[in-house]
Scaffold this motif. Structure first.
Motif, PDB file in Angstrom:
ATOM      1  N   GLU A  50      35.602 -23.780  21.057  1.00 60.17           N
ATOM      2  CA  GLU A  50      34.561 -24.794  21.254  1.00 60.17           C
ATOM      3  C   GLU A  50      33.208 -24.113  21.093  1.00 60.17           C
ATOM      4  O   GLU A  50      32.917 -23.131  21.765  1.00 60.17           O
ATOM      5  N   ARG A  51      32.394 -24.630  20.194  1.00 61.84           N
ATOM      6  CA  ARG A  51      31.134 -23.987  19.872  1.00 61.84           C
ATOM      7  C   ARG A  51      29.967 -24.850  20.338  1.00 61.84           C
ATOM      8  O   ARG A  51      29.983 -26.068  20.193  1.00 61.84           O
ATOM      9  N   ASP A  52      28.947 -24.189  20.903  1.00 59.23           N
ATOM     10  CA  ASP A  52      27.659 -24.851  21.086  1.00 59.23           C
ATOM     11  C   ASP A  52      26.582 -23.810  20.835  1.00 59.23           C
ATOM     12  O   ASP A  52      26.867 -22.671  20.455  1.00 59.23           O
ATOM     13  N   ARG A  53      25.338 -24.173  21.068  1.00 55.21           N
ATOM     14  CA  ARG A  53      24.246 -23.279  20.682  1.00 55.21           C
ATOM     15  C   ARG A  53      24.198 -22.006  21.524  1.00 55.21           C
ATOM     16  O   ARG A  53      23.770 -20.959  21.056  1.00 55.21           O
ATOM     17  N   ARG A  54      24.598 -22.083  22.774  1.00 55.29           N
ATOM     18  CA  ARG A  54      24.416 -20.964  23.686  1.00 55.29           C
ATOM     19  C   ARG A  54      25.657 -20.098  23.865  1.00 55.29           C
ATOM     20  O   ARG A  54      25.542 -18.909  24.131  1.00 55.29           O
ATOM     21  N   GLN A  55      26.828 -20.667  23.778  1.00 50.76           N
ATOM     22  CA  GLN A  55      28.028 -19.894  24.060  1.00 50.76           C
ATOM     23  C   GLN A  55      29.232 -20.508  23.361  1.00 50.76           C
ATOM     24  O   GLN A  55      29.153 -21.608  22.814  1.00 50.76           O
ATOM     25  N   ILE A  56      30.320 -19.765  23.390  1.00 51.55           N
ATOM     26  CA  ILE A  56      31.575 -20.293  22.864  1.00 51.55           C
ATOM     27  C   ILE A  56      32.606 -20.279  23.986  1.00 51.55           C
ATOM     28  O   ILE A  56      32.550 -19.463  24.903  1.00 51.55           O
ATOM     29  N   ARG A  57      33.512 -21.217  23.903  1.00 53.82           N
ATOM     30  CA  ARG A  57      34.629 -21.279  24.834  1.00 53.82           C
ATOM     31  C   ARG A  57      35.910 -21.417  24.033  1.00 53.82           C
ATOM     32  O   ARG A  57      35.932 -22.084  22.995  1.00 53.82           O
ATOM     33  N   LEU A  58      36.967 -20.791  24.515  1.00 55.99           N
ATOM     34  CA  LEU A  58      38.259 -20.975  23.884  1.00 55.99           C
ATOM     35  C   LEU A  58      38.896 -22.249  24.407  1.00 55.99           C
ATOM     36  O   LEU A  58      38.796 -22.570  25.592  1.00 55.99           O
ATOM     37  N   THR A  59      39.526 -22.988  23.525  1.00 54.40           N
ATOM     38  CA  THR A  59      40.309 -24.145  23.958  1.00 54.40           C
ATOM     39  C   THR A  59      41.546 -23.639  24.713  1.00 54.40           C
ATOM     40  O   THR A  59      41.835 -22.438  24.737  1.00 54.40           O
ATOM     41  N   SER A  60      42.281 -24.545  25.327  1.00 54.76           N
ATOM     42  CA  SER A  60      43.498 -24.119  26.019  1.00 54.76           C
ATOM     43  C   SER A  60      44.471 -23.477  25.027  1.00 54.76           C
ATOM     44  O   SER A  60      45.125 -22.469  25.343  1.00 54.76           O
ATOM     45  N   LEU A  61      44.540 -24.042  23.809  1.00 57.77           N
ATOM     46  CA  LEU A  61      45.366 -23.409  22.783  1.00 57.77           C
ATOM     47  C   LEU A  61      44.790 -22.052  22.403  1.00 57.77           C
ATOM     48  O   LEU A  61      45.531 -21.081  22.194  1.00 57.77           O
ATOM     49  N   GLY A  62      43.465 -21.964  22.330  1.00 54.97           N
ATOM     50  CA  GLY A  62      42.818 -20.703  21.984  1.00 54.97           C
ATOM     51  C   GLY A  62      43.130 -19.606  22.985  1.00 54.97           C
ATOM     52  O   GLY A  62      43.366 -18.451  22.608  1.00 54.97           O
ATOM     53  N   GLU A  63      43.150 -19.945  24.288  1.00 52.04           N
ATOM     54  CA  GLU A  63      43.481 -18.957  25.315  1.00 52.04           C
ATOM     55  C   GLU A  63      44.912 -18.454  25.127  1.00 52.04           C
ATOM     56  O   GLU A  63      45.176 -17.241  25.197  1.00 52.04           O
ATOM     57  N   ALA A  64      45.838 -19.383  24.910  1.00 52.46           N
ATOM     58  CA  ALA A  64      47.230 -18.983  24.705  1.00 52.46           C
ATOM     59  C   ALA A  64      47.386 -18.180  23.416  1.00 52.46           C
ATOM     60  O   ALA A  64      48.123 -17.188  23.366  1.00 52.46           O
TER      61      ALA A  64
END
Length: 323
Positions: A50-64
């Motif tokens: 998940e992308r935004d201007r300030r940071q990125i987050r991994l989706t639940s699939l991304g974490e796995a």
């Protein structure tokens, strides 16, 4: 087609949680990394980040996915290490870490000796606190580390190298006083390293202060800072024996051994149990142990004589060989 390159780029992004830092770690440009991650998402048909201007987050699939990718990459690296392990001498990349209460005193000499002994080695030294070294060993971004034992993770193997005592650093005006008892030490302002340093935890454990300090704690980012804080009259501190000569040379402080049983720590080499290079790591560990012995002998040889030395003396020069 999904490739090892895709996995390495995604693993870097999962570790750093920042496209710029991950790109630097992979030695590619940020746009190139972004393109590779987008290509990976297209290949598997799902969003990993998940992308935004300030940071990125991994989706639940991304974490796995990151967890499985890390396992695959470690297995790939260990396959390559099997070939290296068959060689009688160490070669290739060696990512070696040291904790900050050891690195300033041993790492330069260890690097020099390793380069002489193993000229085919590409050395990648790193200084970090125990938690970070442990994390990097487990995730495969570090091969071996010099740290305080025991290792806290069952997936890691440790090998003791040497033991050393902690000594008390206090105001110069207190140099003629007998060393304080542990009970007295608890009533003093004990200067500590910041959270995350294992040496902080060891000092608190010795003083039985894990549940809290008698006075508000004052913290420093390094042993050098702590010793200078003592010199400024801000409290007392404990430092490892190997740091005494270097850190007290330019600061007017008193040094004393504490009463027995004295605080001490065991320093050793730590690596993943699955790493096939264990035999070569033992050779690395022997070099670390030898350099510690050289440092200890050097400190002893350069001491000024003190015919009035007695147990509990505050002379830093007299600490090395006293039983």
């Amino acid at each position: 087609m999904l490739s090892i390159k895709h996995l390495r780029y995604f693993a870097a992004l999962a570790q750093h949680r920042h496209f710029g830092r991950a790109a630097d770690a992979c030695a590619i440009s940020q746009p190139a990394l972004s393109l590779q991650i987008k290509d990976l998402e297209d290949l598997i048909g799902a969003q990993l980040v998940e992308r935004d201007r300030r940071q990125i987050r991994l989706t639940s699939l991304g974490e796995a996915f990151a967890g499985r990718a890390g396992q695959i990459l470690r297995s790939v690296d260990e396959l390559a290490d099997l070939a290296r392990a068959s060689s009688p001498t160490l070669g290739g990349r060696l990512r070696i870490g040291m904790i900050p209460t050891v690195a300033p005193y041993l790492l330069p000499a260890v690097i020099r000796r390793l380069a002489e002994r193993f000229p085919a080695v590409d050395l990648r030294p790193r200084e970090a606190v125990t938690g970070k070294l442990t994390e990097d060993l487990i995730n495969g971004s570090l091969d071996v580390a010099v740290m305080a034992l025991p290792a806290s993770e069952p997936s890691l193997q440790d090998h003791p190298l040497f033991d050393e005592e902690f000594v008390l650093v206090r105001a110069l005006s207190d140099r003629h006083k007998p060393p304080p008892s542990v009970e007295s030490l608890r009533t003093m302002r004990l200067l500590l390293l910041e959270e995350g340093h294992c040496f902080r935890d060891q000092a608190l454990a010795f003083c039985n202060m894990a549940s809290g300090l008698a006075q508000d704690p004052m913290e420093g980012s390094s042993l050098a800072t702590l010793v200078r804080m003592v010199g400024a009259g801000m409290g007392v501190t404990l430092i490892p024996e190997m740091a005494v000569a270097a850190e007290t040379a330019a600061v007017e402080v008193g040094i004393a051994r504490l009463a027995k049983p004295r605080p001490r720590r065991s320093i050793g080499l730590v690596w993943r149990k699955t790493n096939p290079l264990a035999g070569h790591f033992l050779q690395v560990g022997e070099i670390v142990r030898q350099e510690h012995d050289v440092l200890r002998r050097h400190d002893s040889a350069t001491r000024l004589p003190d015919p009035g030395f007695r147990e509990g003396s505050d002379r830093a020069d007299d600490l090395v060989d006293q039983p």
